[in-house]
Design a protein around this motif. Structure first.
Motif, PDB file in Angstrom:
ATOM      1  N   UNK A  12       0.650  -1.029   0.034  1.00 27.97           N
ATOM      2  CA  UNK A  12       0.096   0.059   0.159  1.00 27.97           C
ATOM      3  C   UNK A  12       0.792   1.218  -0.046  1.00 27.97           C
ATOM      4  N   UNK A  13       1.563   1.478  -1.268  1.00 26.45           N
ATOM      5  CA  UNK A  13       2.250   2.873  -1.099  1.00 26.45           C
ATOM      6  C   UNK A  13       1.811   3.588  -2.768  1.00 26.45           C
ATOM      7  N   UNK A  14       1.739   4.756  -2.251  1.00 28.80           N
ATOM      8  CA  UNK A  14       1.422   5.823  -3.495  1.00 28.80           C
ATOM      9  C   UNK A  14       2.496   5.855  -4.405  1.00 28.80           C
ATOM     10  N   UNK A  15       2.327   5.695  -5.570  1.00 30.48           N
ATOM     11  CA  UNK A  15       3.374   5.946  -6.580  1.00 30.48           C
ATOM     12  C   UNK A  15       2.954   6.249  -7.953  1.00 30.48           C
ATOM     13  N   UNK A  16       3.796   7.042  -8.765  1.00 33.90           N
ATOM     14  CA  UNK A  16       3.457   7.462 -10.175  1.00 33.90           C
ATOM     15  C   UNK A  16       3.691   6.481 -11.096  1.00 33.90           C
ATOM     16  N   UNK A  17       2.754   5.915 -11.986  1.00 34.55           N
ATOM     17  CA  UNK A  17       2.992   4.985 -13.006  1.00 34.55           C
ATOM     18  C   UNK A  17       2.411   5.600 -14.145  1.00 34.55           C
ATOM     19  N   UNK A  18       2.735   4.769 -15.263  1.00 29.32           N
ATOM     20  CA  UNK A  18       2.261   5.231 -16.538  1.00 29.32           C
ATOM     21  C   UNK A  18       1.035   4.207 -17.097  1.00 29.32           C
ATOM     22  N   UNK A  19       0.084   4.666 -17.524  1.00 29.67           N
ATOM     23  CA  UNK A  19      -1.181   3.756 -17.854  1.00 29.67           C
ATOM     24  C   UNK A  19      -0.918   3.203 -19.410  1.00 29.67           C
ATOM     25  N   UNK A  20      -1.777   2.368 -19.878  1.00 25.02           N
ATOM     26  CA  UNK A  20      -1.724   2.014 -21.467  1.00 25.02           C
ATOM     27  C   UNK A  20      -1.337   2.836 -22.338  1.00 25.02           C
ATOM     28  N   UNK A  21      -1.946   4.316 -22.138  1.00 26.21           N
ATOM     29  CA  UNK A  21      -1.709   5.145 -23.358  1.00 26.21           C
ATOM     30  C   UNK A  21      -0.460   6.063 -22.866  1.00 26.21           C
ATOM     31  N   UNK A  22       0.394   5.703 -21.949  1.00 30.48           N
ATOM     32  CA  UNK A  22       1.566   6.563 -21.498  1.00 30.48           C
ATOM     33  C   UNK A  22       1.182   7.494 -20.553  1.00 30.48           C
ATOM     34  N   UNK A  23      -0.149   7.885 -20.165  1.00 29.08           N
ATOM     35  CA  UNK A  23      -0.279   9.014 -19.383  1.00 29.08           C
ATOM     36  C   UNK A  23      -0.033   8.612 -17.842  1.00 29.08           C
ATOM     37  N   UNK A  24       0.627   9.582 -17.178  1.00 29.70           N
ATOM     38  CA  UNK A  24       1.253   9.360 -15.766  1.00 29.70           C
ATOM     39  C   UNK A  24      -0.181   9.464 -14.881  1.00 29.70           C
ATOM     40  N   UNK A  25      -0.185   8.460 -14.194  1.00 36.79           N
ATOM     41  CA  UNK A  25      -1.334   8.487 -12.937  1.00 36.79           C
ATOM     42  C   UNK A  25      -0.790   7.779 -11.575  1.00 36.79           C
ATOM     43  N   UNK A  26      -1.772   8.192 -10.832  1.00 35.07           N
ATOM     44  CA  UNK A  26      -1.249   7.796  -9.557  1.00 35.07           C
ATOM     45  C   UNK A  26      -1.732   6.195  -8.934  1.00 35.07           C
ATOM     46  N   UNK A  27      -0.915   5.748  -8.751  1.00 34.59           N
ATOM     47  CA  UNK A  27      -1.283   4.107  -8.203  1.00 34.59           C
ATOM     48  C   UNK A  27      -1.252   4.080  -6.687  1.00 34.59           C
ATOM     49  N   UNK A  28      -2.279   3.691  -6.038  1.00 34.74           N
ATOM     50  CA  UNK A  28      -2.544   3.520  -4.556  1.00 34.74           C
ATOM     51  C   UNK A  28      -1.803   2.449  -4.051  1.00 34.74           C
ATOM     52  N   UNK A  29      -1.850   1.257  -4.818  1.00 32.67           N
ATOM     53  CA  UNK A  29      -1.378  -0.036  -4.421  1.00 32.67           C
ATOM     54  C   UNK A  29      -0.574  -0.902  -5.336  1.00 32.67           C
ATOM     55  N   UNK A  30       0.373  -1.507  -5.059  1.00 30.20           N
ATOM     56  CA  UNK A  30       1.085  -2.557  -6.067  1.00 30.20           C
ATOM     57  C   UNK A  30       0.803  -3.953  -5.360  1.00 30.20           C
ATOM     58  N   UNK A  31       0.391  -4.887  -6.081  1.00 30.05           N
ATOM     59  CA  UNK A  31      -0.060  -6.271  -5.773  1.00 30.05           C
ATOM     60  C   UNK A  31       0.893  -7.028  -6.447  1.00 30.05           C
ATOM     61  N   UNK A  32       1.712  -8.202  -5.867  1.00 30.24           N
ATOM     62  CA  UNK A  32       2.675  -8.923  -6.516  1.00 30.24           C
ATOM     63  C   UNK A  32       2.290 -10.411  -6.485  1.00 30.24           C
ATOM     64  N   UNK A  33       2.067 -11.081  -7.460  1.00 24.44           N
ATOM     65  CA  UNK A  33       1.341 -12.308  -7.666  1.00 24.44           C
ATOM     66  C   UNK A  33       2.040 -13.311  -8.462  1.00 24.44           C
ATOM     67  N   UNK A  34       1.921 -14.571  -8.443  1.00 22.43           N
ATOM     68  CA  UNK A  34       2.372 -15.538  -9.370  1.00 22.43           C
ATOM     69  C   UNK A  34       2.358 -15.068 -10.962  1.00 22.43           C
TER      70      UNK A  34
END
Length: 104
Positions: free
Chosen positions: A40-62
């Motif tokens: 649960x960490x806020x970070x800046x990521x790029x979506x499928x169109x390359x636009x920067x958006x804020x991600x509230x959570x990162x999930x790691x899975x198999x």
């Protein structure tokens, strides 16, 4: 090394994989429960169109989990959507292979 060690996957998430746009909006596949590690960490990521958006959570899975961008996910009781999913595959090298998913 293969997949992330099972002892790291302490959380459970529910995934409804995005399957595309239908006549009435987005369509999703059947719910699948996946073991995961939630950050649960806020970070800046790029979506499928390359636009920067804020991600509230990162999930790691198999690595074999199916969770494309646009999928719905329930994390800690909260409904959210996948911004982007990145395969972290070492191609046989001794790395912890996994799927890294950035959520809204």
């Amino acid at each position: 090394m293969g997949n992330l060690p099972a002892w790291l996957l302490r959380h459970t998430v529910i995934v409804e994989p995005f399957e595309g746009e239908g006549p009435f909006g987005p369509e999703f596949g059947d719910q699948v429960t996946e073991r995961a590690f939630i950050d649960e960490k806020r970070r800046l990521v790029r979506d499928a169109e390359g636009v920067e958006v804020v991600s509230e959570t990162t999930v790691y899975m198999r690595l074999a989990a199916t969770c494309p961008a646009g999928s719905r996910m329930i994390v800690n009781g909260r409904l959210t959507y996948v911004i982007t999913a990145s395969r972290r595959d070492g191609g046989g090298l001794p790395t912890p292979d996994h799927l890294e998913v950035a959520l809204q």
